[in-house]
Write an enzyme that holds these catalytic residues in place. Structure first.
Site, PDB file in Angstrom:
ATOM      1  N   SER A 100      28.174  -1.683   2.095  1.00 56.46           N
ATOM      2  CA  SER A 100      28.810  -0.495   1.873  1.00 56.46           C
ATOM      3  C   SER A 100      28.394  -0.498   0.102  1.00 56.46           C
ATOM      4  CB  SER A 100      30.254  -0.611   2.082  1.00 56.46           C
ATOM      5  OG  SER A 100      30.615   1.054   1.885  1.00 56.46           O
ATOM      6  N   HIS A 235      31.936   1.926  10.567  1.00 56.58           N
ATOM      7  CA  HIS A 235      31.444   1.459   9.312  1.00 56.58           C
ATOM      8  C   HIS A 235      31.858   0.061   9.076  1.00 56.58           C
ATOM      9  CE1 HIS A 235      30.641   2.054   4.989  1.00 56.58           C
ATOM     10  NE2 HIS A 235      31.760   1.367   4.588  1.00 56.58           N
TER      11      HIS A 235
END
Length: 253
Positions: A100, A235
């Site tokens: 990320s 995620h």
């Protein structure tokens, strides 16, 4: 071939790097960069999945865990420059893995090291983040507490029940707000020269922030080999696939 160190590598003496299982005799190191709001402990268990030829080092951003008393850094330039300085002292073959926000930091660190001809980095692994961010004309403002909590919930991050504790909320939300503003304000240089390191892109098939097609856009930043892997999950798919990710990061492309 990466440059060889003139002496045996030593465990780094810098707050920027946490080494869960020091292994200075290892020929390679895997350096991991956490996500927004994350800390070195997120990757701590990865050491158990690496063979004896690889040492795990995890970047610890200021303002969290053992660096809790240090001020947060608010720009990508500050974070990447400081992390790159910490990594220069070790001449071993190096693999960078960022998730990320950490993917963008790892990429910028690699660019700095290659530009300085100080790089022993042979591979960049980018996880859960697309190459390009918001449009340049978008006005970025710090998120409110409610917006931060909603975003964390949507990504499957820290559970909202944990944030019901006022002390935990007072500690966590300022870090998150800083990191979200940092990464939302970041724009990669479209004219940047391509890197020469191999690039591996990784993502979860149910990640609401990025698609497999968007992850494949990372291929254009390198003149070296490129590969893309997709795993089941959202995620934070990493939590369930750490062993496989550690193998992919350190195996032949």
């Amino acid at each position: 071939m990466p440059p060889k160190s003139a002496h045996s590598p030593q465990t780094p003496k810098t707050p920027w790097l946490v080494v869960p299982r020091p292994n200075p005799s290892a020929a390679r190191r895997l350096v991991c960069f956490p996500h927004a709001g994350g800390s070195a402990s997120f990757f701590r268990t990865w050491a158990q999945h690496l063979d004896p030829t690889v040492e795990l080092q995890v970047v610890q951003y200021p303002g969290r865990e053992n660096r809790i008393a240090e001020p947060l850094l608010g720009t990508m330039d500050e974070v990447a420059s400081a992390a790159a300085r910490a990594l220069r002292a070790d001449g071993r073959e190096t693999i960078l893995f960022g998730h990320s926000m950490g993917a963008a930091v790892a990429y910028e660190v690699l660019r700095i090291l290659e530009a300085d001809r100080a790089s022993a980095v042979t591979r960049l692994c980018v996880s859960g983040r697309r190459l390009t961010g918001p449009s340049a004309d978008r006005v970025i403002t710090p998120l409110t507490d409610d917006e931060l909590i909603a975003s964390m919930g949507a990504l499957g991050g820290t559970q909202s029940a944990i944030l019901e504790d006022p002390d935990i909320r007072a500690m966590v939300l300022p870090i998150l707000r800083n990191d979200y503003f940092l990464i939302d304000s970041y724009r990669p240089d479209p004219a940047a020269a391509p890197v020469t390191a191999e690039v591996v892109a990784l993502t979860g098939d149910a990640d609401p922030r990025v698609t497999e097609a968007q992850m494949k856009e990372w291929a254009r930043i390198t003149t070296g080999p490129f590969a893309c892997h997709t795993f089941p999950g959202g995620h934070f798919y990493l939590a369930e696939h750490s062993a496989a990710l550690a193998r992919i990061a350190t195996a032949d492309i």
